[in-house]
Design a protein around this motif. Sequence first.
Motif, short mmCIF file in Angstrom:
data_model
loop_
_atom_site.label_atom_id
_atom_site.label_comp_id
_atom_site.label_asym_id
_atom_site.label_seq_id
_atom_site.Cartn_x
_atom_site.Cartn_y
_atom_site.Cartn_z
N ALA A 44 0.83 -1.20 0.00
CA ALA A 44 0.00 0.00 0.00
C ALA A 44 0.87 1.25 0.00
N GLY A 45 0.31 2.35 -0.48
CA GLY A 45 1.05 3.59 -0.47
C GLY A 45 1.48 4.01 0.92
N SER A 46 0.65 3.67 1.94
CA SER A 46 0.98 4.03 3.31
C SER A 46 2.26 3.35 3.80
N HIS A 47 2.60 2.19 3.20
CA HIS A 47 3.83 1.50 3.58
C HIS A 47 5.04 2.39 3.37
N TRP A 48 5.05 3.13 2.27
CA TRP A 48 6.22 3.96 1.95
C TRP A 48 6.30 5.18 2.86
N ALA A 49 5.15 5.69 3.26
CA ALA A 49 5.14 6.84 4.16
C ALA A 49 5.71 6.49 5.53
N GLU A 50 5.67 5.19 5.87
CA GLU A 50 6.19 4.74 7.17
C GLU A 50 7.68 4.46 7.15
N GLN A 51 8.28 4.46 5.96
CA GLN A 51 9.70 4.12 5.84
C GLN A 51 10.56 5.37 6.04
N GLU A 52 11.81 5.12 6.47
CA GLU A 52 12.77 6.21 6.46
C GLU A 52 13.10 6.53 5.01
N HIS A 53 13.01 7.79 4.67
CA HIS A 53 13.22 8.14 3.28
C HIS A 53 14.14 9.34 3.18
N PRO A 54 14.89 9.43 2.08
CA PRO A 54 15.83 10.53 1.92
C PRO A 54 15.12 11.83 1.59
N VAL A 55 15.75 12.94 1.93
CA VAL A 55 15.29 14.24 1.46
C VAL A 55 15.76 14.36 0.03
N ASP A 56 14.83 14.37 -0.91
CA ASP A 56 15.16 14.25 -2.33
C ASP A 56 14.99 15.58 -3.03
N ASP A 57 16.09 16.26 -3.26
CA ASP A 57 16.03 17.54 -3.96
C ASP A 57 15.50 17.37 -5.38
N ASP A 58 15.81 16.21 -5.99
CA ASP A 58 15.36 15.98 -7.36
C ASP A 58 13.83 15.96 -7.43
N ALA A 59 13.19 15.43 -6.37
CA ALA A 59 11.74 15.33 -6.38
C ALA A 59 11.10 16.71 -6.38
N ASP A 60 11.72 17.67 -5.66
CA ASP A 60 11.15 19.01 -5.64
C ASP A 60 11.12 19.62 -7.03
N SER A 61 12.18 19.39 -7.80
CA SER A 61 12.25 19.98 -9.13
C SER A 61 11.28 19.33 -10.08
N ALA A 62 10.78 18.15 -9.72
CA ALA A 62 9.87 17.43 -10.62
C ALA A 62 8.43 17.86 -10.45
N LEU A 63 8.15 18.74 -9.51
CA LEU A 63 6.77 19.10 -9.24
C LEU A 63 6.26 20.23 -10.12
N GLY A 64 7.15 20.88 -10.85
CA GLY A 64 6.71 22.00 -11.68
C GLY A 64 7.27 21.89 -13.06
N GLY A 65 7.56 23.04 -13.66
CA GLY A 65 8.11 23.06 -15.01
C GLY A 65 7.22 23.84 -15.93
N GLU A 66 7.80 24.73 -16.69
CA GLU A 66 7.03 25.54 -17.63
C GLU A 66 6.85 24.79 -18.94
#
Length: 373
Positions: A44-66
């Motif tokens: 389930a998606g909730s499984h991943w929210a419970e895991q230790e996860h890295p702070v991903d700068d790449d993910a921030d840049s993927a949220l937008g874009g002109e």
Amino acid sequence: MNSPTNKAQSPEPEARSPNRKERLPTPGPANESSEPSEPVGLLAGSHWAEQEHPVDDDADSALGGEVASSTASLSSSILKYRTIQGRTYHSDAVTDQEYWGPNDEIANEMLDIFHHFMTLFLDGKLYTAPLKDNIQNALDVCTGTGLWAIDFADEYPNCNVYGTDISPIQPNWVPPNLRFDIEDVTKPWTYQENLFDYVHIRWLTAVVKDWPALYREVYKCMKPGGWLEHIDAEVNLVCLDDTMPPDTAMYQWGEIWSEIGRKTGLVVNMVDSGCMDAGIKEAGFTNIEVEDLLAPVSPWPADKRQKEIGLFNSAFLTQDIEGFLTYFCPTVLGWTVNETLIYAAILRREYKERKVHANFKWRLVRAQKPLDG
């Protein structure tokens, strides 16, 4: 009929059928004594929210874009892109089909990297079909940013090259023998019958529901004696040394997309389903040749060439993981935005750590329309 494809890396199989070449590189040691692990299914998606996860700068840049500037000749309705979670997608005016891929800058950069990866993967070749020097018309189905079509048009300057897509994301400055058309290839084609000497299809995983119908359109619009070449991937990763447990993000990638395919009707298991070779044969093509290849997902192999392939594959796969997931994970799987982003961050970390020795399995199929077809 044999094609001039070079081998990427693989020992020859002990036996093969006359029309199938197995090319499964084994860059990692196989553990012959291990028992197959019990399947755990889709986490389930909730499984991943419970895991230790890295702070991903790449993910921030993927949220937008002109959205890139448009071509003046296209109607404004085509350019009315939809926006989902900050990502832009094709216009509803072009197709009523659900295509999961964004068409913004970060997604387009991913497609450019993919082109370079795939060219390296195929030993620097754009194609493996036995094409003649004097072919007149060629088609690149779902051309994306158009890099393959541009390179092919340069290689065949006397051939009219066409590239189709549902988004006008291709460059304006292209070879004079190349044109891009806005077309939904899952609908009846608008090209004339018996036109193309060569049709190229590459990476349409989870894009098409009815492959036999698409292959029939290819057959209809292809000249007798013309060649079709289709290369596509399996969503379930292949690991030969037991470094990919079922709770890893890489293993779950296959579970995620298999569930998406089950719920949407899109074909996601392009290799294991046999839809490519079976559908091509059903459409009437002959001289069918099939090759299966493995591509490392990161530069984990010791072999120099496989390491390079893995490096480019990793660059492609990690460029826009969020773009693979943003469309379907919330709507089909019911994941939250946060769960989707955390899963993407964990998957990106696994690619970069190289601890999981996984490969994507690709199938390459060449086939010819009969001379009396």
